[in-house]
Scaffold this active site. Structure first.
Site, PDB file in Angstrom:
ATOM      1  N   ASP A 262      -0.228  -5.648   9.300  1.00 38.13           N
ATOM      2  CA  ASP A 262      -1.300  -4.718   8.960  1.00 38.13           C
ATOM      3  C   ASP A 262      -2.537  -5.556   8.656  1.00 38.13           C
ATOM      4  O   ASP A 262      -2.629  -6.206   7.619  1.00 38.13           O
ATOM      5  CB  ASP A 262      -0.900  -3.874   7.750  1.00 38.13           C
ATOM      6  CG  ASP A 262      -1.961  -2.815   7.409  1.00 38.13           C
ATOM      7  OD1 ASP A 262      -3.011  -2.790   8.070  1.00 38.13           O
ATOM      8  OD2 ASP A 262      -1.719  -2.022   6.474  1.00 38.13           O
TER       9      ASP A 262
ATOM     10  N   ALA B 169      -6.003  -4.933   7.975  1.00 45.08           N
ATOM     11  CA  ALA B 169      -7.017  -3.931   7.643  1.00 45.08           C
ATOM     12  C   ALA B 169      -8.306  -4.539   7.125  1.00 45.08           C
ATOM     13  O   ALA B 169      -9.323  -3.847   7.058  1.00 45.08           O
ATOM     14  CB  ALA B 169      -6.460  -2.954   6.601  1.00 45.08           C
TER      15      ALA B 169
ATOM     16  N   TRP C 286       0.859  -1.189   0.000  1.00 42.98           N
ATOM     17  CA  TRP C 286       0.000   0.000   0.000  1.00 42.98           C
ATOM     18  C   TRP C 286       0.896   1.240   0.000  1.00 42.98           C
ATOM     19  O   TRP C 286       1.773   1.366   0.859  1.00 42.98           O
ATOM     20  CB  TRP C 286      -0.886  -0.039   1.245  1.00 42.98           C
ATOM     21  CG  TRP C 286      -1.859   1.076   1.388  1.00 42.98           C
ATOM     22  CD1 TRP C 286      -2.647   1.617   0.413  1.00 42.98           C
ATOM     23  CD2 TRP C 286      -2.171   1.787   2.598  1.00 42.98           C
ATOM     24  NE1 TRP C 286      -3.439   2.615   0.938  1.00 42.98           N
ATOM     25  CE2 TRP C 286      -3.165   2.741   2.272  1.00 42.98           C
ATOM     26  CE3 TRP C 286      -1.724   1.695   3.910  1.00 42.98           C
ATOM     27  CZ2 TRP C 286      -3.705   3.600   3.224  1.00 42.98           C
ATOM     28  CZ3 TRP C 286      -2.255   2.550   4.857  1.00 42.98           C
ATOM     29  CH2 TRP C 286      -3.234   3.493   4.512  1.00 42.98           C
TER      30      TRP C 286
ATOM     31  N   LYS D  87     -13.265  -1.232   7.421  1.00 39.68           N
ATOM     32  CA  LYS D  87     -13.825  -2.088   6.381  1.00 39.68           C
ATOM     33  C   LYS D  87     -14.837  -3.074   6.948  1.00 39.68           C
ATOM     34  O   LYS D  87     -15.984  -3.128   6.505  1.00 39.68           O
ATOM     35  CB  LYS D  87     -12.710  -2.843   5.652  1.00 39.68           C
ATOM     36  CG  LYS D  87     -11.867  -1.965   4.740  1.00 39.68           C
ATOM     37  CD  LYS D  87     -10.816  -1.192   5.503  1.00 39.68           C
ATOM     38  CE  LYS D  87      -9.909  -0.389   4.580  1.00 39.68           C
ATOM     39  NZ  LYS D  87      -8.914   0.397   5.336  1.00 39.68           N
TER      40      LYS D  87
END
Length: 394
Positions: A208, A210, A127, A243
Site C-alpha cells: 500500500d 499511499a 489502517w 496525498k
C-alpha cells in the site's frame, strides 16, 4: 428487505470529524482526519494541479468513456514513478482505480481470483479500513507483529519471524512508507530481508503506497516496493494520488501487478479489466488526466516536485519542533521518536482516557488509538499540543 438490514458500526474517524465540526470552542485543533493541511488549516490545490486543469479545460474535446483499464498515459507514468528502474513493462499489468482505496479493493479481488483460499497478512497495527475491506470481502486474515510500543519503532525481527510463517499463495500487506497509523517504517536494510523471507515462503507482497513523497522523498519512499519488485516474481502495489498530488476528491489511484511476464502478464491485465467492469465499469478520468498531464510535462513535473518537497520538509520541521517542545515540557527525551517517524502520522502512546481528556480539556482531537496527524499542526499550535500532552500525563 431493507428493513432487515443489520445496523453497521460507524467509522470512528468520521464520527470524530463530525464531533470536531460541532465543537464551538475557539482554538480547537483537529489532528484526527488523515488529510494534509497547510499552516492555515487549509488543504490547498497544488500549483501544478491548477495549471494542468487549465490545460485540460482548453484542450479536452470529449467526455466519452476512457479505456476500461484507464488511459495508458496515466498508467505508464504512474508505474514509472513508483517502480523507476525496477519497472519491467513486459511483466507489468496496471489498472486505473477509484482512488487508493479502490486500488486496495481491486488488488484483493485480483489476489482472490488467483488463490480463492488465500490468507491476507496485515501488520499490527494497520489502517483500520484495511481490515474493514478484508472482512467485508470475507477473506481470511492474520496479523504479524510490526510496531514495538516501547521503542515506538518497527520490531523488525518479530515482523520477519511472523512473515516466515506465511504460506505459498498468501498475500502479505505492507505499507510502502509513512506507516498509518504509527509513522514508523522498516529500515532500508529490512526490505531486502523481507524480500528474502517472502521468496522462501512463496507469499506475495501487496504494498500500500499511499504517501509516496511524504516521507524521505519520491524515490526513497518507493525503495521498498522497488526492492520487492526486483527480487520477487510477483508483487502487487496499490497507489494513491490523493496525498502527493493533493487531489483527494478526484479519486485517482493505480493498481500495479508485476508478474513473471509473458502469459501471466496478459492474464493479470485481463483479470484487472474484468474486476473494473464488474465493479465500476470505466474508471474516473479527470484526476488521472491531471496527474498524467503533470508527469508528461517537464515544467509542470518540476514545479510539482518542488511543492511536494516543501510539503515533506514542512512536516519534518513540525515533527522536530514537536519533539523539541515535548522534551522541554516533559524534561525527558521519551518523545524523540516523533522526529524519527515519517509521513503525516505518529502514534504517541496516549491511553483512551488521555485522548478523551485532550478533547474535553484542551479541544484537541486525535484518534482513540493515539494517532495524531502532524499535518494538522502549525508552528503556533505545536507548543499548545506539547503542553496538553504533558498535562494529561502522556
Amino acid at each position: 428487505m431493507l428493513g432487515t438490514l443489520e445496523p453497521q458500526n460507524p467509522d470512528k474517524i468520521l464520527m470524530l470529524m463530525a464531533e470536531f465540526r460541532g465543537d464551538t470552542r475557539q482554538g480547537k485543533i483537529d489532528l484526527g482526519v488523515g488529510v494534509y493541511k497547510d499552516a492555515t488549516g487549509h488543504t490547498p490545490i497544488m500549483r501544478a494541479v491548477r495549471a494542468a486543469e487549465a490545460q485540460l479545460l482548453q484542450t479536452e474535446t470529449t467526455k466519452t468513456y476512457t479505456n476500461l483499464s484507464g488511459e495508458p498515459a496515466f498508467r505508464d507514468a504512474m508505474a514509472a514513478m513508483v517502480l523507476g528502474d525496477a519497472l519491467d513493462p513486459a511483466r507489468t499489468a496496471t489498472l486505473a482505480t477509484v482512488g487508493g482505496t479502490g486500488a486496495l479493493r481491486a488488488g484483493l479481488e485480483l489476489a482472490r481470483m488467483g488463490n480463492p483460499d488465500l490468507t491476507v497478512w496485515v501488520p499490527d497495527p494497520t489502517w483500520p479500513n484495511h481490515l474493514s475491506i478484508i472482512n467485508f470481502m470475507g477473506l481470511k486474515s492474520r496479523t504479524y507483529r510490526y510496531f514495538d510500543p516501547a521503542t515506538r519503532a518497527v520490531d523488525e525481527e518479530a515482523m520477519l519471524a511472523d512473515l516466515a510463517q506465511a504460506a505459498r499463495g498468501d498475500l502479505v500487506l505492507l505499507h510502502g512508507c509513512c506507516h498509518n497509523p504509527t509513522g514508523a517504517d522498516p529500515s532500508p536494510a529490512a526490505w531486502p530481508r523481507i524480500a528474502e523471507v517472502l521468496a522462501r515462503s512463496g507469499a506475495v507482497p501487496f504494498v500500500d503506497l499511499a504517501y509516496q513523497g511524504f516521507g524521505n522523498g519520491l524515490d526513497e519512499d518507493a525503495a521498498g516496493a522497488r526492492i520487492l519488485a526486483s527480487h520477487l516474481p510477483e508483487v502487487i502495489i496499490a497507489v494513491s494520488c490523493s496525498k502527493n498530488f493533493g487531489i483527494y476528491r478526484e479519486r485517482a489511484g493505480l493498481l500495479l501487478a508485476q508478474t513473471e511476464g509473458g502469459a501471466a502478464r496478459d492474464l493479470a491485465q485481463g483479470a484487472m479489466a474484468t474486476i473494473a467492469r464488474a465493479t465500476y465499469s470505466f474508471p474516473p478520468d479527470h484526476g488521472a488526466r491531471i496527474v498524467s498531464t503533470i508527469l508528461h510535462d517537464a515544467a509542470l513535473a518540476a514545479d510539482w516536485r518542488e511543492e511536494l518537497e516543501a510539503v515533506r520538509l514542512g512536516m519534518i520541521a513540525l515533527r522536530e519542533q514537536l519533539a523539541s517542545e515535548l522534551r522541554a515540557a516533559s524534561g525527558s527525551d521519551r518523545f524523540d521518536f516523533i522526529a524519527r517517524h515519517r509521513g503525516m502520522f505518529s502514534r504517541i502512546g496516549a491511553t483512551p482516557e488521555q485522548v478523551e481528556r485532550l478533547k474535553r480539556e484542551a479541544a484537541i482531537y486525535i484518534v482513540g488509538d493515539s494517532r495524531l496527524n502532524i499535518a494538522g499542526l502549525n508552528t503556533a499550535t505545536v507548543p499548545i499540543l506539547a503542553r496538553a500532552l504533558v498535562e494529561v500525563g502522556v
